[in-house]
Design an enzyme around this catalytic site. Structure first.
Site, PDB file in Angstrom:
ATOM      1  CD  GLU A  36      78.247 -38.584 -20.791  1.00 21.71           C
ATOM      2  OE1 GLU A  36      77.233 -39.238 -21.567  1.00 21.71           O
ATOM      3  OE2 GLU A  36      78.302 -38.604 -19.710  1.00 21.71           O
ATOM      4  CG  HIS A  40      75.710 -43.092 -22.399  1.00 20.21           C
ATOM      5  ND1 HIS A  40      74.745 -43.715 -21.745  1.00 20.21           N
ATOM      6  CD2 HIS A  40      76.206 -42.389 -21.196  1.00 20.21           C
ATOM      7  CE1 HIS A  40      74.683 -43.858 -20.525  1.00 20.21           C
ATOM      8  NE2 HIS A  40      75.464 -42.899 -20.168  1.00 20.21           N
ATOM      9  CD  GLU A  98      74.790 -44.511 -16.169  1.00 23.52           C
ATOM     10  OE1 GLU A  98      75.970 -44.176 -15.926  1.00 23.52           O
ATOM     11  OE2 GLU A  98      74.155 -43.732 -16.848  1.00 23.52           O
TER      12      GLU A  98
END
Length: 509
Positions: free
Chosen positions: A271, A274, A300
Site C-alpha cells: 500500500e 501506491h 498496481e
C-alpha cells in the site's frame, strides 16, 4: 494547477468546475476511509446514503452540458498546445471522462449503485454460511447489469472491452489475452517444477509477533522507503487499501496477524507503493483529473514493485533484517538473513489469491479473468460458476477448494462492482513492474547496491522523474514505451522469476 497557465477564460472555468468535482470525490473517499477504519457499525445505513448523495452530485456535475460545451470550445486551443502540456492533457483526459459518463443513463448508474449495496450484504452472509447459493441470484443481476453497461459503448470487439478500458485505457480482451496466454503456458510448468523441489522452510514466520511492534516496524520501513508521514498515515482495516484526499493527504491501511509476520509487513509495503506514487505527482496537477495514477495496472505495478521486486529481494533484507531481528530477537535471533529470505519467497500452490506467492499469483488472476469473460459471453452460467472455479484451480494449481468460502466467494470484486475489467490489472501490474525495474537497473546499475545499504532514494527519484510526476497526463502504454523503449512484454517478468527462483530452489526453470 494554476489557472494562470492559460489566459483563456474558458479554460479557467473548466478548471474551476473540475476542481469542484474533485473536491466532492475527495469527500466520498474520506467517508469511505472512515467507514473502513473508525466508523461505528451503527453508522452504515446513513453512511451509504451520504456517499450515494455525493456520488450523484459528482456525476451530475460531470455530465453537465456546459462542461461539454467548454470542452468543445477548447478543442482549437488543445490542438495548438503541446501534447504533454498541462492544458492539453487536462482537456484530453476530461473529454474522455465526459464522453464516457454521458453515454451511461443516470437511471442505470443508480440501479447499479443500489444493487451493489444489496449484493455486498448478501456476499457477507454467503461467506459466513459458506454457501454461494445465497448470493447467486444477486450475481446473476450483476452480470446482466454489467452486460447492459457494456452495451452503452457500441463498437467493441468483445463485450468486456468497455469494462477493461474503464480501468486500463486502451487495453482490450485481445491485448490482454496476447499477454496472458503465453504467460500461463510458461508459468504452469515453472510452478510444477518448483513444487516438485524440496520446499523452503517458512515456519519462522508462523510464531507470535506483537501487533504493536509489527506496526511500529512497518512504519519505520515505509518511512525509509520515502512515504511521507507528514502527508499520510497508516491505520488498520480488514482489507488493506490506499486512499487519497489530495496530494498532501495520502493514507494507507494494513492488517496485522500476530501469528503470521508476512501479512502486515508486505501489505504495508504494497500500500505504501501506491502511496509513493500519489504523493509524488506534480503539485501543478492538484485538484484536477490529472492528479492520479495513469491506470489501475500502472498503479498496481508500483505497489508490486515495492512489495515484491524490492521488498522480497535479498538486498533489501541485507539492511532491514538486522533491524527486524532487533525487534523480534526471541523469534528470529537464530534465523539467518538467507533463511528469512527463503521463507518470505516460498512457492506453494494455494487457494487464496491474496496469500499467493509471486510465482503462482498470476495464475489466480488468469483464472478469474477467463471465468468473467465466459460469464459475459454467455458461455458460463452463474449457477455453474463454483464448479468451473474449482476445476480451473485443479488444472492450474493442483488444489481444489473444499468450500465456496475458499473458492468463488473469496474475492469481493464481483460483489461490489461489475463483472469484468478489474482483475487483469493485477497481472498487468506485475508485468509492468518487472519491465520498468529491468530498465531502471540497466540505466543505473548502482541502484541494487544502494538498496543493500538501505538507500532507495536513487530508485525513488528515478520513478518520480519518469512516472510519478506525470499523473494521468499519459496513458499507461505511452508511459511504458517512453520509459522502457518498447511495448509491454512478458519477457522481463519471466526472466526475473527464473533468475530469482533458480537461485532459491537450486533448480533449472
Amino acid at each position: 494547477m494554476s489557472a494562470s497557465l492559460s489566459p483563456n477564460p474558458k479554460f479557467t472555468e473548466l478548471l474551476n468546475r473540475l476542481t469542484e468535482i474533485n473536491d466532492i470525490k475527495a469527500a466520498i473517499s474520506l467517508l469511505h476511509w472512515d467507514q473502513a477504519t473508525y466508523m461505528p457499525p451503527g453508522g452504515a445505513i446513513a453512511r451509504g446514503r451520504q456517499m450515494a448523495t455525493l456520488r450523484r452530485l459528482a456525476h451530475e456535475k460531470l455530465i453537465d452540458p456546459v462542461l461539454g460545451e467548454l470542452l468543445e470550445d477548447l478543442q482549437t486551443e488543445e490542438t495548438h498546445l503541446g501534447y504533454d502540456s498541462l492544458e492539453a492533457s487536462l482537456i484530453r483526459v476530461t473529454r474522455r471522462e465526459y464522453d464516457r459518463a454521458v453515454r451511461v443513463p443516470s437511471q442505470l448508474m443508480a440501479e447499479i449503485s443500489q444493487h451493489q449495496s444489496a449484493t455486498y450484504n448478501a456476499w457477507g452472509k454467503a461467506r459466513e454460511a459458506e454457501s454461494f447459493a445465497i448470493v447467486q441470484p444477486y450475481l446473476q443481476t450483476t452480470l446482466e447489469l454489467s452486460q447492459e453497461y457494456a452495451r452503452c459503448f457500441p463498437g467493441y470487439d468483445h463485450i468486456a472491452d468497455p469494462l477493461i478500458d474503464l480501468q486500463d485505457e486502451g487495453m482490450t480482451v485481445a491485448t490482454v489475452r496476447s499477454l496472458f496466454e503465453p504467460l500461463r503456458q510458461q508459468l504452469v510448468p515453472i510452478v510444477e517444477t518448483l513444487t516438485a523441489c524440496q520446499p523452503l522452510n517458512d515456519s519462522y514466520l508462523y510464531q507470535i509477533f506483537s501487533s504493536k511492534e509489527q506496526l511500529e516496524f512497518t512504519i519505520g520501513v515505509i518511512h525509509c522507503l520515502g512515504y511521507d508521514l507528514q502527508r499520510g498515515r497508516q491505520d488498520k482495516s480488514l482489507h488493506p487499501f490506499m486512499t487519497k484526499f489530495s496530494i498532501d493527504d495520502v493514507r494507507i491501511t494494513t492488517r496485522v496477524y500476530e501469528h503470521h509476520l508476512e501479512q502486515a509487513l508486505f501489505s504495508t509495503i504494497h500500500e505504501a507503493g501506491h502511496g509513493l506514487y500519489e504523493q509524488r505527482i506534480s503539485p501543478e496537477l492538484e485538484g484536477t483529473p490529472l492528479a492520479g495514477g495513469a491506470s489501475s495496472s500502472l498503479h498496481e505495478s508500483q505497489a508490486r514493485l515495492w512489495e515484491n521486486i524490492i521488498g522480497r529481494s535479498r538486498g533489501f533484507w541485507e539492511w532491514f533484517y538486522p533491524r527486524l531481528q532487533g525487534v523480534f530477537m526471541r523469534q528470529l535471533g537464530q534465523v539467518t538473513t538467507q533463511q528469512f529470505y527463503q521463507a518470505i519467497n516460498k512457492v506453494t500452490p494455494s487457494l487464496i489469491r491474496t496469500d499467493a506467492d509471486e510465482v503462482t499469483y498470476n495464475l489466480h488472476i488468469m483464472i478469474r479473468f477467463d471465468l468473467e469473460l465466459a460469464m459475459l459471453e454467455g458461455k458460463l452460467a452463474i449457477s455453474d460458476l463454483p464448479e468451473a472455479w474449482n476445476e480451473r484451480y485443479r488444472q492450474d494449481l493442483g488444489v481444489i477448494p473444499k468450500t465456496d468460502f475458499e473458492g468463488v466467494l473469496q474475492d469481493v470484486h464481483w460483489y461490489v462492482g461489475l463483472i469484468g475489467g478489474m482483475f487483469q490489472s493485477y497481472t498487468l501490474g506485475n508485468l509492468i513492474a518487472a519491465q520498468i525495474y529491468d530498465k531502471v537497473v540497466h540505466n543505473d546499475p548502482e541502484i541494487p547496491f544502494e538498496i543493500e545499504r538501505g538507500n532507495v532514494k536513487r530508485l525513488l527519484d528515478w520513478l518520480q522523474h519518469n512516472i510519478y510526476q506525470h499523473g494521468r497526463k499519459f496513458t499507461t502504454q505511452e508511459l511504458i514505451e517512453q520509459v522502457t523503449g518498447s511495448p509491454l512484454t512478458i519477457d522481463p517478468f519471466l526472466d526475473y522469476i527464473r533468475h530469482k527462483y533458480e537461485y532459491l530452489y537450486k533448480c533449472k526453470l
